[in-house]
Every structure is written in structure tokens, then in C-alpha cells.
Design an enzyme around this catalytic site. Structure first.
Site, PDB file in Angstrom:
ATOM      1  N   ILE A  23       0.809  -1.230   0.000  1.00  0.00           N
ATOM      2  CA  ILE A  23       0.000   0.000   0.000  1.00  0.00           C
ATOM      3  C   ILE A  23       0.836   1.270   0.000  1.00  0.00           C
ATOM      4  O   ILE A  23       0.313   2.366  -0.087  1.00  0.00           O
ATOM      5  CB  ILE A  23      -1.032   0.035   1.162  1.00  0.00           C
ATOM      6  CG1 ILE A  23      -0.357  -0.227   2.502  1.00  0.00           C
ATOM      7  CG2 ILE A  23      -2.181  -0.908   0.911  1.00  0.00           C
ATOM      8  CD1 ILE A  23      -1.289  -0.075   3.696  1.00  0.00           C
TER       9      ILE A  23
ATOM     10  N   GLU B 175       5.231   2.885  -0.476  1.00  0.00           N
ATOM     11  CA  GLU B 175       6.673   2.678  -0.491  1.00  0.00           C
ATOM     12  C   GLU B 175       7.333   4.027  -0.358  1.00  0.00           C
ATOM     13  O   GLU B 175       6.992   4.977  -1.062  1.00  0.00           O
ATOM     14  CB  GLU B 175       7.101   1.990  -1.793  1.00  0.00           C
ATOM     15  CG  GLU B 175       8.532   1.560  -1.765  1.00  0.00           C
ATOM     16  CD  GLU B 175       8.835   0.425  -2.753  1.00  0.00           C
ATOM     17  OE1 GLU B 175       9.901  -0.177  -2.600  1.00  0.00           O
ATOM     18  OE2 GLU B 175       8.019   0.150  -3.652  1.00  0.00           O
TER      19      GLU B 175
ATOM     20  N   SER C 240      11.310   5.997   1.049  1.00  0.00           N
ATOM     21  CA  SER C 240      12.734   5.674   1.114  1.00  0.00           C
ATOM     22  C   SER C 240      13.035   4.847   2.361  1.00  0.00           C
ATOM     23  O   SER C 240      14.070   4.234   2.477  1.00  0.00           O
ATOM     24  CB  SER C 240      13.558   6.947   1.093  1.00  0.00           C
ATOM     25  OG  SER C 240      12.975   7.912   1.920  1.00  0.00           O
TER      26      SER C 240
ATOM     27  N   GLY D 210      11.254   2.198   3.284  1.00  0.00           N
ATOM     28  CA  GLY D 210      10.883   0.800   3.052  1.00  0.00           C
ATOM     29  C   GLY D 210       9.461   0.714   2.539  1.00  0.00           C
ATOM     30  O   GLY D 210       8.964   1.644   1.909  1.00  0.00           O
TER      31      GLY D 210
ATOM     32  N   ALA E 233       5.198  -0.389   2.977  1.00  0.00           N
ATOM     33  CA  ALA E 233       4.036  -0.597   3.853  1.00  0.00           C
ATOM     34  C   ALA E 233       3.183  -1.661   3.157  1.00  0.00           C
ATOM     35  O   ALA E 233       2.796  -1.495   1.995  1.00  0.00           O
ATOM     36  CB  ALA E 233       3.258   0.692   4.020  1.00  0.00           C
TER      37      ALA E 233
ATOM     38  N   ASP F  54       7.271  13.485  11.932  1.00  0.00           N
ATOM     39  CA  ASP F  54       6.815  13.193  10.566  1.00  0.00           C
ATOM     40  C   ASP F  54       5.314  13.422  10.443  1.00  0.00           C
ATOM     41  O   ASP F  54       4.590  12.582   9.907  1.00  0.00           O
ATOM     42  CB  ASP F  54       7.192  11.754  10.190  1.00  0.00           C
ATOM     43  CG  ASP F  54       7.324  11.571   8.671  1.00  0.00           C
ATOM     44  OD1 ASP F  54       7.332  12.597   7.956  1.00  0.00           O
ATOM     45  OD2 ASP F  54       7.415  10.423   8.214  1.00  0.00           O
TER      46      ASP F  54
END
Length: 289
Positions: A10, A12, A14, A16, A18, A128
Site C-alpha cells: 500500500i 513505499e 525511502s 521501506g 508498507a 513526521d
């Protein structure tokens, strides 16, 4: 990963991937964050484990629930609840230019602030905050996600992500290479509030250099007068150039036009506790009279 069956990828970044998965035991869907740790030093791996431990202790109705984490094949896997309602970014885009009612914005914003208060009260930074990291549960409850993931990354990946990923939420102090602090989270919160009011990013430019100039100047198109003075004034306060001039999350929640909305988002237990406290205070006051 044996306990989970992959449904679909669902996301991507930097950091990794999900992945949406289904638990083979419960049949329930979860999101797994896959973070490559094979290139990390021992110290960085240790740090990432510590961050995940912090994440595991975050229990709040407005924070995406952590289930478990494990390491396998050079990757760190973090299993979180899946929010069926998607993220706030997609919800904003789905409006196709039709502004949200103010009540809706304030209800969402209060829940985001309650989540951030839980984080900041524990002397932790989110780092974030963005509309893609704010999710809607099936019942419409707002949940703040990806908390702590930014800290799991090593500094080089984090720096690359800041430049390549979503730079719209960078605060002036970060643009000037100053340290990240709790008020940098507040700036990002302002960016999210602005997006909910205008359906656009506050700071946009064709390239990074021009974007940084706009952020440092604090120049953004005004929020529509369709919204109340309280709401427009709040946006301006969150976008104060100097971190010390921005309100804390507690000061934001104390504003009367927001504080009166809080009770509807508290659990029945907390509401009852507050009522007991109020009742006792009233009792003490009347006894003194």
C-alpha cells in the site's frame, strides 16, 4: 512473517514498504512496515529497537495501535492496526475543490492535537506529521500514524527522505539546519490544518530552493474568509517564523473554540473521571460556603 498473509503493497517510501496483510490466526487485517536494517551499524540497530519499544508504549485512541515487531532477513517489521478509512491526504484530494465545513476541520484537528499532546507530554517528538500520516478509522476517528518511524531510520536515510520525500512540512528552523524541536512538530501541524482549510499545501514551489525561500519567509496564500477569525488566526500562530512564538499543543487545546470540542473525543472512563473531579470541586466549594 509466517503468521501473516500478504494482501497488497500500500505504500513505499525511502524508509521501506508498507504492506497490507491478514493475520492467519485472527483473520484481521494489519499494516506491516518493512524497514531494511542490514546496512545499519550495531548502534543504529540498537537505536531502532529502542524507538520501537517507545512505539509499543504509545496507547491512545487517536494514535494508530501498535501490535508487534520482529526482525527477519535483514529487515525490521512493525505491525500496526489498519485504518480502513484511508489517510487524510486522500480524503482531502477526494473533495475535488469543495471546502470542508469548519466543524469537520475542527473535530479532526482536535483529535490530531490530542494525539500529539500524548506524544509531547512524554517528551517525545513525532517528526513526521503530514496528511499522509493521519488516518481515518472505520468509525471516522482520526488516528496519528507512523509515529517514531522517522527516528528508526539512520541519519543519512532521514536526510535523503527529507529532500526527496515530502518537503512541504519542513519548518524554517529545519531549512536553516537548526535542530528539530517540539515546535517543529507544531509547524507541521499548521501545514496539515492549512491543507484541511484550503485543500492545498501552504508552501509549494517548482524546486527545493524556491520552496525553502517561501518557508523561511513564511509566505502562503491566505485561508478563505469563509472560515472563522479564530481558525484563520490559529493558522497564523502555527506558522510563526520563530519556534518560541508558536503555541505548544497544550496551549492550542486550551483555546475555547477547541477546548469545548474535547469532551466528545474522550473515552467514557475519562469523561466520568473528569465529572467526578468537577463534582468534588463543587462539593468542596459549597462546603466552604
Amino acid at each position: 512473517m509466517d503468521k501473516y498473509e500478504k494482501v497488497t503493497k500500500i505504500g513505499e517510501g525511502s524508509f521501506g514498504k508498507a504492506i497490507l496483510v491478514k493475520s492467519k490466526v485472527e483473520g484481521k487485517q494489519y499494516v506491516i512496515k518493512e524497514i531494511g536494517i542490514s546496512r545499519m551499524s550495531g548502534k543504529e540497530r540498537q537505536e531502532s529497537r529502542k524507538e520501537v519499544a517507545v512505539l509499543a508504549n504509545m496507547s491512545h485512541p487517536n494514535i494508530v495501535k501498535y501490535k508487534e515487531s520482529f526482525e527477519e532477513g535483514g529487515c525490521l517489521y512493525i505491525v500496526m492496526d489498519y485504518c480502513e478509512g484511508g489517510d487524510l491526504f486522500k480524503r482531502i484530494n477526494a473533495q475535488k475543490g469543495v471546502l470542508f465545513p469548519e466543524d469537520q476541520i475542527l473535530d479532526w484537528f482536535v483529535q490530531i492535537c490530542l494525539a500529539l499532546k500524548h506524544v509531547h507530554d512524554r517528551k517525545i517528538l513525532h517528526r513526521d506529521i503530514k496528511s499522509q500520516n493521519i488516518f481515518l478509522a472505520q468509525d471516522g476517528t482520526i488516528q496519528l500514524g507512523d509515529f517514531g518511524i522517522a527516528r528508526v531510520l539512520n541519519s543519512t536515510v532521514e536526510l535523503a527522505r527529507t529532500c526527496i520525500g515530502t518537503p512541504y512540512y519542513l519548518s524554517p528552523e529545519i531549512c536553516e539546519n537548526k535542530p528539530y524541536n517540539n515546535k517543529s512538530d507544531i509547524w507541521a501541524l499548521g501545514c496539515v490544518l492549512y491543507e484541511m482549510c484550503t485543500l492545498k499545501h501552504a508552501f509549494e514551489a517548482g524546486n527545493m530552493k524556491n520552496l525553502v525561500v517561501k518557508i523561511i519567509r513564511g509566505s502562503y496564500p491566505p485561508v478563505s474568509v469563509h472560515y472563522s477569525h479564530d481558525l484563520r488566526s490559529l493558522v497564523a500562530q502555527l506558522f510563526k517564523r520563530s519556534p518560541k512564538d508558536r503555541p505548544s499543543v497544550n496551549a492550542i487545546l486550551e483555546k475555547p473554540f477547541l477546548s469545548r470540542r474535547i469532551p466528545r473525543f474522550l473515552s467514557p472512563q475519562v469523561r466520568n473521571l473528569r465529572w467526578k473531579l468537577v463534582s468534588r470541586t463543587v462539593l468542596i466549594l459549597s462546603h466552604n460556603d
